[in-house]
Design a protein around this motif. Structure first.
Motif, mmCIF file in Angstrom:
data_model
loop_
_atom_site.group_PDB
_atom_site.id
_atom_site.type_symbol
_atom_site.label_atom_id
_atom_site.label_comp_id
_atom_site.label_asym_id
_atom_site.label_seq_id
_atom_site.Cartn_x
_atom_site.Cartn_y
_atom_site.Cartn_z
ATOM 1 N N ALA A 1 -9.942 -2.756 1.387
ATOM 2 C CA ALA A 1 -9.260 -3.061 1.791
ATOM 3 C C ALA A 1 -9.402 -3.454 2.967
ATOM 4 C CB ALA A 1 -7.486 -2.129 1.620
ATOM 5 N N SER B 1 -4.256 4.748 -0.014
ATOM 6 C CA SER B 1 -4.716 2.846 0.888
ATOM 7 C C SER B 1 -5.935 3.166 1.165
ATOM 8 C CB SER B 1 -3.277 3.451 1.723
ATOM 9 O OG SER B 1 -2.690 3.969 1.589
ATOM 10 N N ARG B 2 -7.012 3.064 1.140
ATOM 11 C CA ARG B 2 -8.285 2.098 1.600
ATOM 12 C C ARG B 2 -9.163 1.706 0.049
ATOM 13 N NH1 ARG B 2 -11.760 7.205 2.111
ATOM 14 N NH2 ARG B 2 -13.080 5.542 3.280
ATOM 15 N N ASP C 1 1.214 3.525 1.943
ATOM 16 C CA ASP C 1 1.361 4.251 3.270
ATOM 17 C C ASP C 1 2.250 3.227 3.562
ATOM 18 O OD1 ASP C 1 -0.184 1.824 3.679
ATOM 19 O OD2 ASP C 1 -1.852 3.011 4.878
ATOM 20 N N SER D 1 0.591 -1.087 0.292
ATOM 21 C CA SER D 1 -0.257 -0.011 -0.079
ATOM 22 C C SER D 1 1.298 1.156 0.123
ATOM 23 C CB SER D 1 -0.227 -0.156 1.490
ATOM 24 O OG SER D 1 -0.122 0.184 2.404
ATOM 25 N N VAL E 1 -4.810 -9.420 2.637
ATOM 26 C CA VAL E 1 -3.901 -7.566 3.027
ATOM 27 C C VAL E 1 -3.580 -8.289 4.006
ATOM 28 C CG1 VAL E 1 -4.808 -5.573 2.760
ATOM 29 C CG2 VAL E 1 -6.163 -6.741 1.465
ATOM 30 N N ARG F 1 0.298 -2.243 4.164
ATOM 31 C CA ARG F 1 -0.408 -3.194 3.932
ATOM 32 C C ARG F 1 0.002 -3.853 3.146
ATOM 33 N NH1 ARG F 1 -6.375 -1.576 5.207
ATOM 34 N NH2 ARG F 1 -5.616 0.321 4.201
ATOM 35 N N ASP G 1 -1.994 -6.814 7.516
ATOM 36 C CA ASP G 1 -1.344 -5.862 8.078
ATOM 37 C C ASP G 1 -0.292 -5.971 8.967
ATOM 38 O OD1 ASP G 1 -1.015 -3.196 10.122
ATOM 39 O OD2 ASP G 1 -3.145 -3.608 9.879
ATOM 40 N N TRP H 1 -3.199 -0.521 -5.793
ATOM 41 C CA TRP H 1 -3.854 0.041 -4.139
ATOM 42 C C TRP H 1 -4.263 1.836 -4.780
ATOM 43 C CZ3 TRP H 1 -5.016 -0.940 0.178
ATOM 44 C CH2 TRP H 1 -4.053 -2.175 0.888
ATOM 45 N N ILE I 1 -9.134 -1.516 -3.546
ATOM 46 C CA ILE I 1 -7.675 -1.871 -3.985
ATOM 47 C C ILE I 1 -8.957 -2.342 -5.331
ATOM 48 C CG2 ILE I 1 -6.635 -4.124 -4.563
ATOM 49 C CD1 ILE I 1 -6.622 -4.394 -1.436
ATOM 50 N N SER J 1 -7.759 9.034 -5.813
ATOM 51 C CA SER J 1 -8.550 7.435 -5.749
ATOM 52 C C SER J 1 -9.633 7.690 -5.852
ATOM 53 C CB SER J 1 -8.144 7.540 -4.273
ATOM 54 O OG SER J 1 -6.839 7.930 -3.678
#
Length: 300
Positions: free
Chosen positions: A170, A149-150, A101, A99, A116, A104, A118, A145, A152, A195
């Motif tokens: 995600a 990053s929320r 960030d 991701s 996914v 993940r 973490d 992604w 996919i 996004s």
């Protein structure tokens, strides 16, 4: 093949091993040296880590190779590269994607589901359950992604049927949303920088060979929120878009089927001629019920 985020390095797989080449100097560095087959390489967003699958223990697991924290973000510069296994499954783990960030990793689990991991908690959630995807060969599916990053976006279905474009949460909490629903081959999805829209290739409208073995592809876009669509139309008409939520706003939700209320969405079709894309029309749907596949394209 994978290109680093800043375009300075290119990672390749040759004879089952991972290599990285500097675009400036041409220097190439070997990253792996094993009897196993490495594949599905990708860079982390900061360019300091390479993710790849390796068949070292009887199945395919996910490994990472990272540049030392005190060294420049370059695999071809002098300094150690540290490798470790990050995902160990009973079946095959494929197509790893970190991701933006760096928190993940999304991957295809045993060719039948998308999970996914973490990296902070070590917990794994299922973003796409079995029954909606099956990978028959390396490289036939795509996981991307969203920049925030929320979400996919993934190629789902299979090569022996049809390939769809599916939006995944995600966190694994929301149900997947099929964005294409064409019955044809939809592939290569990516998010726009905010996004809030997804772009992909499809052969639904293209000319085909007489034996239907191949055909032309178009480029489609679907806007995930009313505001994103309105801003797109305003910009397209030469108007300055109204105020938009900040790019870091993580409170918005996709306004498509599966959301709390049935909202609008849109398709935009772009025909490709050689290396160029030409806008030829669009259709905006008032609700999902109005989204008749036969009328997705409205010529101007």
């Amino acid at each position: 093949i994978a290109v680093s985020p800043d375009g300075s390095e290119v990672a390749t797989v040759a004879r089952g091993e991972v290599f990285v080449t500097s675009m400036d100097s041409g220097r190439t560095r070997r990253i792996t040296s094993t009897p196993a087959f490495e594949h599905d390489i990708s860079f982390s967003p900061d360019g300091r880590t390479l993710l790849y699958a390796s068949e070292r223990d009887g199945d395919s697991d996910i490994f990472e190779a990272s540049v030392a924290p005190d060294r420049p973000a370059s695999f071809t510069a002098a300094g150690p590269v540290v490798e470790k296994k990050v995902i160990n499954t009973e079946g095959d783990a494929l197509f790893p994607a970190l991701s933006p960030d760096n928190k993940r990793i999304a991957y295809l689990d045993n060719r039948q589901s998308i999970k996914v991991l973490d990296l902070t908690t070590g917990k794994t959630v299922t973003a796409l359950k079995k029954g909606q995807i099956y990978s028959y060969q390396d490289g036939d599916m795509t996981l991307k992604w969203s920049p925030d990053s929320r979400w996919i976006v993934a190629t789902t279905g299979s090569l022996v049927g049809d390939l769809d474009i599916t939006l995944l949460d995600a966190s694994g909490k929301a149900e997947p949303v099929n964005l294409s629903q064409s019955g044809y081959s939809d592939h290569a999805p990516i998010f726009t920088p905010d996004s809030k829209a997804v772009i992909w290739e499809t052969d639904r409208d293209g000319l085909r060979n007489a034996d239907s073995s191949g055909g032309q592809s178009d480029v489609y876009i679907v806007h995930l929120t009313q505001e994103a669509f309105d801003a797109f139309i305003q910009a397209r008409n030469g108007l300055k878009p109204g105020a938009q939520p900040a790019p870091t706003d993580n409170t918005w939700q996709p306004q498509v089927r599966g959301s709390p209320s049935l909202m609008q969405w849109s398709h935009e079709s772009c025909a490709r001629a050689g290396s160029h894309s030409k806008l030829i029309g669009f259709r905006f749907f008032e609700s999902w019920a109005d989204a008749d596949p036969a009328s997705w394209l409205k010529a101007e």
